[in-house]
Design an enzyme around this catalytic site. Structure first.
Site, short mmCIF file in Angstrom:
data_model
loop_
_atom_site.label_atom_id
_atom_site.label_comp_id
_atom_site.label_asym_id
_atom_site.label_seq_id
_atom_site.Cartn_x
_atom_site.Cartn_y
_atom_site.Cartn_z
CB ALA A 1 -126.38 -97.51 -1.01
CE1 TYR A 2 -125.63 -92.47 -8.49
CE2 TYR A 2 -123.92 -91.80 -6.94
CZ TYR A 2 -124.44 -91.81 -8.22
OH TYR A 2 -123.77 -91.16 -9.23
CE1 TYR B 1 -122.44 -93.40 -0.69
CE2 TYR B 1 -120.44 -92.78 0.51
CZ TYR B 1 -121.44 -93.70 0.22
OH TYR B 1 -121.45 -94.91 0.88
CD GLN C 1 -117.72 -104.73 -1.75
OE1 GLN C 1 -116.85 -105.58 -1.59
NE2 GLN C 1 -117.43 -103.45 -1.81
#
Length: 281
Positions: A61-62, A126, A11
């Site tokens: 990114a994860y 994360y 996004q």
């Protein structure tokens, strides 16, 4: 001026593509993870050798917060090894890196907005991998801007706003947690802030301003407040119930409070920040 963007299909990557026509002085190169895989050092080097970028914006990114708890190796590969690969190549080509990080580096126990000086203490995989990625960048190459952000949404990709709109169309009632407090971030606003940093540096190059910056929209709310405003603006009638986080357990623990202080980015780069509830699409 040449700017390359990783994670172009996400996004923020799509938001940067959306505003790119407003910056004709910049030659943008957008790469999806299939085209520029930050976990592949040689792939990164080849792309940089072709484009010779002045700036690299890393949006790759994860970000699957809950899934990261069961996939720590994959999260580490992308968020730590990937960040390290990219910054190594930035150093080799004298490219300035703008790297996106997260409010999840904090434990959420604060009672006032987090500044860039506050001590990180992530509570999940994360957040830990994003913090480790920040540290790798800081260790390898001084020419970087790390931008911590929160609760990102837009008309692109997957996000809370789009999930609420989908569920609101499918159901008569919804329950949303009201004891996690943060600030939504419009991805287009974030993209514009990144452009402001690049243009300001290009106008007056200085090593003084490299480092960590916070960016989100202004104000604060709970996820329940956020959902309520989304339905209000879209004129959707739905029975919305506020519930505590304990009623909606998740594999990863969320920060209870993760409002970010934006004083630094406003002061250094003159970034103007809109209230979160005025920017809903």
């Amino acid at each position: 001026m040449v700017v390359i963007v990783t994670g172009a299909s996400g996004q923020l990557g799509q938001s940067l593509q959306f505003i790119a026509p407003n910056y004709p002085e910049i030659e943008f190169h957008f790469y999806t993870s299939g085209e520029l895989n930050i976990t592949d050092l040689e792939n990164c080097k080849n792309i940089f050798a072709e484009t010779k970028p002045d700036f690299c914006i890393n949006t790759a990114a994860y970000t699957a917060v809950d899934k990261a708890e069961s996939e720590p190796e994959k999260a580490h590969l992308i968020n730590v090894t990937g960040a390290a690969n990219l910054v190594k190549v930035c150093k080799e080509f004298d490219t300035i890196l703008l790297h996106i990080s997260t409010d999840f580096v904090f434990d959420g126990k604060a009672s006032k907005p987090y500044t860039e000086e506050d001590l990180p203490n992530p509570t999940g995989v994360y957040g830990q991998t994003k913090l480790d990625g920040e540290k790798a960048i800081q260790k390898i190459w001084e020419k970087h801007f790390i931008i911590r952000t929160s609760w990102v949404y837009s008309q692109f990709g997957n996000n809370f706003m789009k999930t609420m709109l989908r569920l609101g169309a499918e159901r008569d009632s919804l329950s949303v947690v009201n004891d996690q407090i943060g600030t939504p971030t419009n991805a287009v606003d974030l993209a514009e802030a990144l452009m402001k940093i690049i243009l300001a540096y290009n106008l007056q190059p200085t090593t003084d301003n490299f480092g960590i910056f916070n960016f989100s929209n202004e104000g604060q709310c709970s996820w329940y407040d956020f959902a309520k405003k989304i339905f209000e603006i879209n004129k959707m009638e739905i029975d919305l119930q506020a519930i505590p986080s304990s009623s909606y357990p998740t594999p990863a623990k969320r920060p209870g409070y993760s409002v970010l202080d934006k004083s630094k980015i406003k002061e250094v780069f003159g970034v103007e920040v809109s209230l979160w509830d005025r920017k809903l699409i």
